[in-house]
Write a protein that holds these residues in place. Structure first.
Motif: not given
Length: 507
Positions: A138-143, A147-148, A187-196, A203-210
């Motif tokens: 959803t749009a909330g994921d982009v927001v 923000a992060a 958002l180059d290099g990052v893309g949209v990430l799940p808000a939850a 952002l640390a959730a993506f340090d060692a995994g997805i």
């Protein structure tokens, strides 16, 4: 580089030309060029990725040998090209870049420029789909993603973004403090990430995994230093891929990777900065190869907090730049797989001339960290050593294996010598200590030759010293079809969802 093409969404098949106002910005740090915002060209493009994405039943496995693994799964600082490339498999970008550096739709299927009493902004229309955990994108994921980044690693770059909000579930409104041409590259290099996930772990959730993915593939296994495997994600916004599985194998040496390709232990060899790489791959039967030049630049990047990064070391940085000449390396060793670069912006190499250092300034002996096993970069390091010795100084080289190199270069040495993987409009923030000049250049857009030249020649010059563009090696078995080599972020992975095996050609 050709002008950027934009895309139209399936619900909007008419052509619309967006006219963007001209912003005149005052720059106090140097002679200020006029800041004319370069609009995104919305010429219609015939694309199959519309409202009706092809229905596919993924099948088959492709094994890809790459030289390095990622330091993290997010390229937050623009210094981890492996992370940027792998993100093309699992990530959910606003746009992608095709092999010519043109915009291709990803999550964004259409947009509108909004200039009214509230300021200048863009409204993004998002494609529907689901994350790998089954929740809706959803749009909330982009927001939440913006923000992060605004509160963290990209605060300086995103300073012109003053407001982000959801219009509804599939529309996002961005507001800027000025007409801003780089909105599509935020958002180059990052893309949209799940808000939850961001709300829970940041952002640390993506340090060692997805933990959750939105692109064409989902992380299945990650063994640092050995392999990373991805499986098909069938109900994401980008549609189902043809392949069921992509296995990425870490093989540091190019010759070893070619051996795997010859034996059938790998189907694709990707990402090597090899000397005469296409010719070497061409000796193998049933193998195709290419080394396109585009968004990959070898550059010397000074650490801002190092002994050569401060304002008091400006003349020393200029002395190093004046002593360097990589033209023989580019012409003799790289040939058609390389070209000199005078700007950090691909395709925008204006009449940049290096500013001479002050009288009596010595080159000194800086320490430079570089990635081990990268053939072209190793030769470049030796060429820089030769040039600085000829100028009365020297250069200490420290070779680190990747991904350790990425972390070491952030914390040690005076500079890093590495490949930068950028889109057509990389941010000027971080390339110069002149923050206002950098933000004005970002706002003006990728076609702004005056700003590229001004950043290169400003009195705060040479935090990033581009040396040359380089072609990135792609070699693949003829059994793997629909590979489209690219030197932009994502390399051939940018379109891996369309790869096929054998003579089969599913929709």
């Amino acid at each position: 580089m050709r002008p950027l093409r934009a895309v139209r969404g399936p619900a909007r098949r008419r052509r619309r030309l967006v006219l963007v106002a001209v912003a005149v910005l005052s720059l106090a740090a140097c002679a200020a060029p006029r800041a004319e915002v370069q609009p995104v060209d919305r010429a219609a493009v015939d694309l199959s990725a519309g409202a009706a994405l092809p229905e596919r039943v993924p099948a088959g496995v492709v094994r890809v040998a790459v030289p390095d693994g990622p330091a993290s799964f997010l390229d937050l600082r623009g210094d981890d090209p492996v992370a940027a490339d792998l993100a093309a498999l699992w990530g959910l970008p606003l746009f992608r870049y095709d092999p010519a550096g043109q915009l291709v739709p990803a999550l964004v299927e259409d947009w509108e420029i909004v200039a009214d009493a509230g300021g200048w902004g863009v409204e993004l229309h998002l494609r529907p789909g689901r994350w790998s955990d089954g929740s809706a994108v959803t749009a909330g994921d982009v927001v939440a993603t913006l923000a992060a980044l605004r509160d963290g690693p990209r605060a300086a770059e995103l300073a012109p973004l003053v407001e982000v909000g959801s219009v509804d579930e599939h529309r996002v409104r961005l507001r800027f403090d000025r007409p801003y041409a780089r909105w599509w590259a935020l958002l180059d290099g990052v893309g949209v990430l799940p808000a939850a996930v961001l709300a829970r772990d940041g952002l640390a959730a993506f340090d060692a995994g997805i933990p959750v993915a939105g692109g064409s593939f989902v992380l299945d296994e990650h063994v640092p230093g050995l392999r990373t495997s991805f499986t098909a994600h069938t109900d994401g916004p980008l549609g189902a891929p043809v392949l069921e599985r992509v296995e990425v194998l870490i093989v540091p040496r190019y010759e070893a990777a070619l051996g795997m390709l010859r034996r059938g232990d790998a189907d694709v060899v990707l990402g090597y900065l090899a000397l005469n790489g296409v010719e070497r791959a061409g000796r193998l039967d049933g193998v195709e190869a290419a080394a396109p030049v585009g968004g990959t630049t070898v550059a010397l990047s000074w650490r801002p907090d190092g002994r050569m990064g401060g304002a008091d070391a400006l003349d020393r940085r200029r002395a190093v730049a004046a002593a360097i000449d990589v033209s023989q390396l580019v012409e003799g060793l790289l040939g058609p797989a390389g070209e000199p670069a005078a700007s950090v912006v691909p395709g925008v190499d204006g009449p940049a001339s290096r500013v001479a250092p002050g009288a009596g300034v010595e080159v000194g002996q800086p320490t430079v960290v570089l990635p081990r096993w990268a053939e072209a970069i190793a030769f470049t390091g030796r060429a820089l050593q030769r040039d600085l010795r000829s100028a009365g100084g020297g250069l200490e080289l420290i070779a680190e294996p990747v991904p350790e190199f990425v972390l070491a270069a952030r914390a040690s040495g005076d500079a890093r010598l590495s490949a930068l993987r950028t889109g057509p409009a990389p941010s000027f923030v971080g390339t110069t200590t002149d923050r206002e000049l950098a933000l004005a250049g970002d706002a003006a857009g990728p076609g702004s030759v005056p700003f590229a030249d001004a950043v290169t020649r400003s009195r705060a010059d040479a935090l990033v010293l581009p040396l040359y563009r380089i072609g990135v090696l792609h070699a693949w078995s003829s059994e793997v079809q629909r590979i489209r080599p690219s030197s932009w972020p994502g390399l051939a992975f940018w379109d891996a969802a369309a790869w096929t095996l054998g003579s089969s050609a599913p929709p």
